[in-house]
Write an enzyme that holds these catalytic residues in place. Structure first.
Site, PDB file in Angstrom:
ATOM      1  N   LYS A  86     -24.239   6.451  24.422  1.00  0.00           N
ATOM      2  CA  LYS A  86     -24.677   5.869  25.508  1.00  0.00           C
ATOM      3  C   LYS A  86     -25.754   6.804  26.161  1.00  0.00           C
ATOM      4  CE  LYS A  86     -21.051   2.641  25.923  1.00  0.00           C
ATOM      5  NZ  LYS A  86     -21.211   1.383  26.388  1.00  0.00           N
TER       6      LYS A  86
ATOM      7  N   ASP B  84     -19.486   4.521  35.128  1.00  0.00           N
ATOM      8  CA  ASP B  84     -19.366   3.236  34.446  1.00  0.00           C
ATOM      9  C   ASP B  84     -18.029   2.750  34.303  1.00  0.00           C
ATOM     10  OD1 ASP B  84     -20.770   1.082  33.639  1.00  0.00           O
ATOM     11  OD2 ASP B  84     -21.132   1.830  31.652  1.00  0.00           O
TER      12      ASP B  84
ATOM     13  N   THR C  58     -30.189   4.597  29.995  1.00  0.00           N
ATOM     14  CA  THR C  58     -29.740   3.623  30.727  1.00  0.00           C
ATOM     15  C   THR C  58     -30.863   2.954  31.650  1.00  0.00           C
ATOM     16  OG1 THR C  58     -27.445   4.769  30.606  1.00  0.00           O
ATOM     17  CG2 THR C  58     -27.916   2.891  32.364  1.00  0.00           C
TER      18      THR C  58
ATOM     19  N   ARG D 248     -23.567   1.522  18.645  1.00  0.00           N
ATOM     20  CA  ARG D 248     -22.257   1.217  18.328  1.00  0.00           C
ATOM     21  C   ARG D 248     -21.721   2.058  17.047  1.00  0.00           C
ATOM     22  NH1 ARG D 248     -20.750  -1.107  22.885  1.00  0.00           N
ATOM     23  NH2 ARG D 248     -21.977  -2.815  23.147  1.00  0.00           N
TER      24      ARG D 248
ATOM     25  N   GLU E 197     -24.856  -5.469  32.526  1.00  0.00           N
ATOM     26  CA  GLU E 197     -23.918  -4.778  33.767  1.00  0.00           C
ATOM     27  C   GLU E 197     -24.696  -4.990  34.905  1.00  0.00           C
ATOM     28  OE1 GLU E 197     -22.225  -0.908  33.143  1.00  0.00           O
ATOM     29  OE2 GLU E 197     -21.946  -1.150  31.017  1.00  0.00           O
TER      30      GLU E 197
ATOM     31  N   GLU F 257     -26.047  -3.858  26.898  1.00  0.00           N
ATOM     32  CA  GLU F 257     -24.791  -4.259  27.600  1.00  0.00           C
ATOM     33  C   GLU F 257     -25.494  -4.644  29.095  1.00  0.00           C
ATOM     34  OE1 GLU F 257     -21.698  -1.339  27.707  1.00  0.00           O
ATOM     35  OE2 GLU F 257     -20.972  -1.964  25.648  1.00  0.00           O
TER      36      GLU F 257
ATOM     37  N   ARG G 127      -8.240  -3.891  17.771  1.00  0.00           N
ATOM     38  CA  ARG G 127      -7.098  -3.971  17.743  1.00  0.00           C
ATOM     39  C   ARG G 127      -6.546  -5.481  18.000  1.00  0.00           C
ATOM     40  NH1 ARG G 127      -8.920  -0.356  21.440  1.00  0.00           N
ATOM     41  NH2 ARG G 127      -8.543  -2.081  22.658  1.00  0.00           N
TER      42      ARG G 127
ATOM     43  N   GLN H 109     -21.082   5.560  18.348  1.00  0.00           N
ATOM     44  CA  GLN H 109     -19.863   5.335  19.250  1.00  0.00           C
ATOM     45  C   GLN H 109     -18.491   5.404  18.471  1.00  0.00           C
ATOM     46  OE1 GLN H 109     -20.234   1.813  21.912  1.00  0.00           O
ATOM     47  NE2 GLN H 109     -18.304   2.367  23.009  1.00  0.00           N
TER      48      GLN H 109
ATOM     49  N   GLU I 202     -20.628  -8.571  20.746  1.00  0.00           N
ATOM     50  CA  GLU I 202     -19.738  -9.587  20.957  1.00  0.00           C
ATOM     51  C   GLU I 202     -20.431 -10.948  20.240  1.00  0.00           C
ATOM     52  OE1 GLU I 202     -18.275  -9.641  25.188  1.00  0.00           O
ATOM     53  OE2 GLU I 202     -19.644  -8.161  25.027  1.00  0.00           O
TER      54      GLU I 202
ATOM     55  N   THR J  92     -19.668  -4.319  30.941  1.00  0.00           N
ATOM     56  CA  THR J  92     -20.342  -5.463  30.414  1.00  0.00           C
ATOM     57  C   THR J  92     -19.842  -6.757  30.976  1.00  0.00           C
ATOM     58  OG1 THR J  92     -20.821  -4.124  28.212  1.00  0.00           O
ATOM     59  CG2 THR J  92     -20.995  -6.455  28.250  1.00  0.00           C
TER      60      THR J  92
ATOM     61  N   ASP K 105     -26.622  -0.829  29.894  1.00  0.00           N
ATOM     62  CA  ASP K 105     -26.094   0.375  29.214  1.00  0.00           C
ATOM     63  C   ASP K 105     -26.321   0.304  27.906  1.00  0.00           C
ATOM     64  OD1 ASP K 105     -24.455   2.573  28.923  1.00  0.00           O
ATOM     65  OD2 ASP K 105     -22.639   1.331  29.030  1.00  0.00           O
TER      66      ASP K 105
ATOM     67  N   HIS L 170     -15.315  -9.202  27.886  1.00  0.00           N
ATOM     68  CA  HIS L 170     -15.859  -8.250  27.116  1.00  0.00           C
ATOM     69  C   HIS L 170     -14.864  -7.184  26.405  1.00  0.00           C
ATOM     70  CE1 HIS L 170     -18.479  -4.898  25.571  1.00  0.00           C
ATOM     71  NE2 HIS L 170     -17.835  -4.200  26.352  1.00  0.00           N
TER      72      HIS L 170
END
Lengths: 445, 445
Positions: free
Chosen positions: B263, B138, B267, B247, B211, B209, B154, B250, B383, B369, B243, B145
């Site tokens: 993940k 992936d 899928t 969260r 994709e 997600e 960040r 993760q 998002e 994504t 995907d 994204h």
């Protein structure tokens, strides 16, 4: 947990003489499985069992041996070259076949004359990976490795806060798994120095990683986790695993999703999978250091605390091209023990499937680098050379920070305990070949 | 790059009437491949080609159709249910078979009577993933994204310094890939709140997600990189890929080796692989924004700059359990375009193999994504809800921060251009089922 039975009797000897030699890797107490073909042959891979310096060809053995109906049925997928199908049969099948093979190969067996013709010298066998690996997951259970590597990047906090709570792991690449003996070329890749732009070219910081790999026996359906009470019986056996790593590629690419091209150019496996049963006499308590958190209930069981660990001495040996040319033997770089892993194999199985992820027969779970606690026990050059800053001196006057073309790295593993026959894994060796030129796209293509 | 030929003629019509309907997903210009079995059947999977609301069963078609010897030979692996073997034949085989199928299925073809009996209504076909996937990688090519997610963690440096220099990627899990229509249970896992100790239980922040996935055609031997000049021809076609991501799992597990159990519980793939040839009329220039670095030579070619992009409209739709019970249709949550990916499929192929890693027919490369640049174009709930802080309102009065049990997420994709027939991908849909109770190990086991 596997019980000690008659197949473990250290007094057992085989009519295959080489299996009885002191220090033999493959005595009759071991009986590991592997896939091979006769040197020069192009026929499909066959399944064999190592005994002394020989391989018992299970296709021939099924045809010629004096087996009960039940055992002949167990041998069927093996005679067809499909170790995965046998793995899927689970522990009862493994235990039953081990008992039958132990009977057939021991001194005085009436199967000797029938099975003698089913032996192939290991010197005449070309080995493959022991099974077909669908998915390869690599864990990070070596706490001394994680600490040493973490210190290079984060002196204040070498271990992440999650490390002692869950087995950190990530997905590896299956297609580039190769058996011991397959050389591989030095990878090309993007690296970043102090210059403003990254460069593309051969890795200059190529390293090995000393790991143990567990192969899955029975899988689980998607959505149905494997509990700790079952997890111990869901792994088939262990191999040695060299997780070759390009440190310069890794440093530039790994944020934020983890290692990728730094690892997937090659991973080497020892060709023989040593079964959970062969390892039964070498189990060890799983003890958390004082002050460390106890595992959450889904990663805990009394059996795991009692003997979830496995006492396997692990070693890295190096033979440089100069040594080979001067007919000097490989030199040992370090020694550690798999007993020191921070998580047991059963915990890896339980954690991996805890979210419903389906494990399949033959799937490979790497342990992560198994370093010891002491100076000089690093399971990679990154550790032994303090991030490439302190070259190590070899016996012949050469030095190494990272690997050079022509270097052969050999992983070795064995179980030894007073009163037990030694159980060996066989060499996990590969030679680093020079980088190839990248086929850059012609301008205007 | 695929050339426009007679099979792309927008005036072409099929004797399968439903293929000619305005807005049909599968007109004769598409001809995607999939694996199916007839509803209620337990026979091995067959390969089919979608045409209108029908599937042309290639096993039957090979037997009954008026094929040349060459085409009958190309159809052989497909008749045997092995799309991977056909993928391995590469682009010339794909182009030749496309031409033959286009001839046979068009209005006025003399094959109509022979092939009519080879059609299965899609409503009567149970679809599988389009091929057997050995390794799943992936990538992270959606820069909008990556920026949006990076900002959550960040704010000062949402994109890592490496992002614009190389396609970030990591290995995914192959065993838990499932075709559209397969529900999956909410995963359990470790999560960490402000409490001192982590918890184990059902994920509370389950997300999708959006994709695109590329499937590999011809592979490369280990150690032999694929140059950009060849990379474009090494992918077979595209699918949609969801995907699914937990969260909260993760956030706790991903340092330092990347996403793992967050993940690999499921899928979802769309069942039809739309070939590179069907996408040929929808290629787009690959243009780097002013000020961004140009790709290094190993990731660059004139052809890639000219038309490395692909213009595919992508959408996420949601149907909650309440909507289903009230017979309300799914609502659209967002729309984006695959043209905006920061790296092209050819660049993913070239980068992935640049270190010698061997790609194999059927390997899956996820795009990451695909979010758009604008507010409301996020390809995940993370998002759209600003990290779970701003619930989105649905048309029926419900709100969502993350997915709830019973939610069905549907990915859709299609190509549209003036003067061209619409090329659709078919739905990529799955429903989130409630978590199962974890089989905790009994004390003392």
């Amino acid at each position: 947990m596997s019980r000690i039975d008659a197949t473990h009797d250290p007094a057992l000897a085989s009519w295959v003489d080489s299996a009885n030699a002191a220090g033999a890797e493959f005595p009759i107490q071991n009986l590991p499985f592997g896939r091979f073909r006769r040197a020069g042959s192009v026929e499909p891979l066959r399944i064999g069992v190592a005994i002394g310096d020989q391989v018992l060809d299970l296709r021939e053995a099924r045809e010629h041996g004096p087996w009960s109906e039940d055992i002949a049925e167990l041998l069927l997928p093996l005679a067809q070259g499909d170790l995965n199908a046998f793995m899927a049969r689970g522990k009862p099948a493994r235990v039953a076949l081990r008992a039958a093979l132990s009977q057939a190969l021991r001194d005085g067996s009436n199967a000797q004359s029938a099975l003698t013709v089913c032996l192939v010298a290991q010197a005449d066998a070309v080995m493959s990976t022991p099974c077909s690996v669908g998915d390869f997951t690599d864990f990070y259970t070596g706490i001394h490795h994680a600490t040493a590597v973490g210190k290079l990047f984060r002196p204040d906090q070498p271990l992440m806060p999650n490390y002692k709570w869950l087995p950190i792991g990530y997905h590896g690449r299956s297609s580039s798994l190769r058996a011991s003996g397959h050389g591989f070329v030095r990878p090309l890749g993007q690296t970043k120095s102090d210059a403003p732009e990254p460069q593309f070219g051969p890795s200059k910081r190529l390293d090995y990683e000393l790991e143990v790999g567990a192969l899955i026996a029975e899988g689980n359906p998607l959505g149905e986790p494997i509990a700790m009470a079952q997890a111990e019986d869901r792994w088939f056996g262990l191999v040695l695993l060299n997780d070759w790593s390009a440190r310069d590629i890794q440093a530039w690419e790994y944020q934020p999703l983890g290692p990728f091209l730094a690892k997937n150019f090659a991973t080497t496996l020892s060709p023989w999978v040593v079964t959970a049963e062969a390892l039964a006499p070498f189990r060890a308590p799983f003890v958390r250091p004082a002050g460390d958190p106890q595992p959450l209930p889904y990663l805990d069981s009394a059996a795991n605390r009692e003997c979830g660990g496995i006492d396997i001495t692990l070693e890295v040996w190096l033979q440089t091209q100069a040594m080979r040319e001067q007919q000097q033997p490989a030199v040992r770089l370090m020694q550690s023990n798999f007993r020191d892993a921070y998580w047991t194999v059963a915990q890896l199985v339980a954690h991996h499937s805890s979210n419903g992820c389906n494990l399949q027969p033959g799937d490979l779970l790497g342990s992560g680098t198994q370093s010891g606690a002491a100076e000089g026990q690093g399971g990679s050059l990154l550790e032994l050379t303090k991030g490439g800053k302190q070259p190590i001196a070899l016996a012949n006057g050469e030095t190494r920070t990272f690997l050079e073309d022509g270097d052969t790295v050999i992983l070795r593993g064995f179980c030894e305990r007073a009163g037990q026959r030694r159980i060996g894994f066989g060499d996990c060796a590969a030679t680093l070949l020079p980088a190839v030129t990248h086929p850059l796209s012609p301008v205007g293509s």
